[in-house]
Design an enzyme around this catalytic site. Structure first.
Site, PDB file in Angstrom:
ATOM      1  N   ASP A 243       0.810  -1.131   0.284  1.00  0.00           N
ATOM      2  CA  ASP A 243      -0.140   0.116  -0.068  1.00  0.00           C
ATOM      3  C   ASP A 243       0.756   1.494  -0.230  1.00  0.00           C
ATOM      4  OD1 ASP A 243      -2.837   1.517   0.552  1.00  0.00           O
ATOM      5  OD2 ASP A 243      -3.632   0.053   1.018  1.00  0.00           O
ATOM      6  N   HIS A 266       1.514   1.727  -2.734  1.00  0.00           N
ATOM      7  CA  HIS A 266       0.563   2.153  -4.004  1.00  0.00           C
ATOM      8  C   HIS A 266       1.400   3.792  -4.239  1.00  0.00           C
ATOM      9  CE1 HIS A 266      -3.436  -0.127  -2.847  1.00  0.00           C
ATOM     10  NE2 HIS A 266      -1.979  -0.598  -3.592  1.00  0.00           N
TER      11      HIS A 266
END
EC number: 3.2.1.67
Length: 433
Positions: A243, A266
């Site tokens: 993430d 991310h």
């Protein structure tokens, strides 16, 4: 090209901080960019306490608390290199003052999911919970040892129930003046580190890694999440996660991030912001410098909820909050196999662009700078390599992009540009939506 300054510096991470303590000013340890404000120096430590261990996998939390209380106010607490420690009790360590924690061995948190869901520390933002809260004044945690969150049981449990409360591995809560690192962080159930209600903290030499060994992914494993904190430095670290590499949550100000190697993430993200109606979210004065990003969905990312209720997932919903994003700089970045080099959206969680435009964000974005970004995308979004989507030009201004040399594997370099002033964008706005 892969051997950026960040990568070169990371080869010597083990030498970046002295294991005997922090006699020098924390400010002198920050570089190449300086912190927004000088960081306070540590006072001398004059006593040492060794932490006992049962050595059989039973709870060592009482020994840890005893050592911390004994050596608080001027001491050093040592977790021995030849010992493994187990924590099965939620630890409130927010009383610390002028103390070091030298972690040379390994600390593992028990896989008792029922206990931790009931007893971990609950925080108001996004249902965050922590195994422990560490805070106070002038606290240093270093030694190069390991904290292991036993994440696999949580990855599997979350696949069955998306509403479970998964603990964050490291909770830095109410710390004012401190240095964290070098440390190894492994297999966090959720975010690796939450930095909340804190100031003047340096993270230096953090090694993050931990993937699922089953078909159930390790989700929401952000490297850092800053929240209601100021003058935080994150540098010289390697992050392998699933993430955000770093995420600036509401009311993060004067944050410096530099010399990071991020893989599988991310990106480095502002937000998400504007999730809660009636709440005012501010992120301002942020510098992200010298970052290498590999195999990720994004490099530089700003994500803001629209002015209408939206749903990102079953356990992540929101929209309609107030606030601003201002004076954010991303400078000197390299990407490889990244879906979006730049992604700015004021429609986070809302897939209907028309609905987003009809209900523009209540949170403004201004004075954002993307400089010197190079590399190759994954090609997933061909022919575009970046996207800048504002919900209305009235709430989005002063977004700049200069020296952007990013292409897809096929040589494309387009950007999606919506409700944004293209005058400041040195990119090819090939399409709008």
């Amino acid at each position: 090209m892969k051997l950026t300054q960040a990568t070169t510096l990371l080869l010597s991470l083990g030498l970046s901080l002295p294991v005997e303590g922090f006699s020098l000013s924390r400010t002198n340890a920050v570089g190449p960019k300086p912190p927004f404000r000088p960081l306070p120096a540590s006072t001398p430590r004059n006593k040492t306490c060794q932490v006992q261990s049962n050595g059989d996998g039973t709870d060592d939390a009482p020994y840890i608390l005893a050592a911390l209380k004994q050596c608080n106010n001027g001491g050093k607490v040592v977790f021995a290199e030849d010992k493994e420690y187990t924590i099965g009790t939620a630890l409130d360590m927010t009383f610390l003052k002028h103390v070091d924690l030298e972690i040379l061995g390994k600390i593992t948190f028990t896989p008792d999911t029922d206990y931790w869901q009931e007893n971990s520390f609950k925080h108001t933002f996004q249902n965050a919970t922590t195994f422990f809260n560490l805070g106070g004044t002038d606290v240093n945690v270093y030694g190069g040892g390991e904290l292991n969150g036993n994440g696999q049981v949580w990855y599997d449990l979350y696949a069955e129930d998306a509403l479970i409360l998964r603990p964050i591995l490291v909770g830095i809560i109410g710390l004012h003046g401190g240095t964290i690192g070098p440390l190894k962080l492994r297999y966090s159930p959720q975010w690796y580190q939450l930095v909340a209600n804190s100031s003047d903290v340096l993270f230096d030499g953090i090694d993050i890694s931990g993937y699922s060994s089953s078909e159930n992914e390790a989700k929401n494993t952000d490297g850092w999440d800053t929240y209601r904190s100021s003058n935080i430095v994150i540098q010289n670290s390697v992050i392998n996660n699933g993430d955000d590499c770093v995420s600036f949550k509401p009311n993060s100000t004067e944050i410096l991030v530099q010399n990071l190697h991020c893989n599988g993430s991310h990106g480095i993200s502002v937000g998400s912001l504007g999730q809660y109606q009636g709440e005012v979210d501010i992120v301002q004065n942020v510098l992200v410098y010298n970052i290498s990003m590999y195999n990720a969905s994004d490099m530089a990312r700003i994500k803001v909820w629209p002015g209408i209720s939206s749903a990102m997932s079953e356990d992540l919903q929101g929209g309609g909050g107030l606030g601003s994003v201002q004076n954010i700089t991303y400078d000197k970045m390299y990407i490889e196999n990244v879906d979006w080099a730049i992604e700015v959206t004021q429609c986070y969680g809302q897939k209907n662009q028309t609905l987003c435009n009809e209900n523009p964000s209540n949170l403004t974005i201004s004075d954002v700078y993307f400089n010197d970004l190079t590399g190759v995308t994954s090609g997933k979004n061909d022919p575009n390599v970046g996207t800048i989507i504002c919900s209305s030009p009235d709430v989005c201004s002063g977004i700049h992009a200069t020296n952007i040399d990013v292409k897809s594997p096929d040589g494309d370099s387009g950007f999606v540009c919506t409700n944004v002033d293209e005058e400041f964008l040195d990119v090819e706005c090939a399409s709008s939506s």
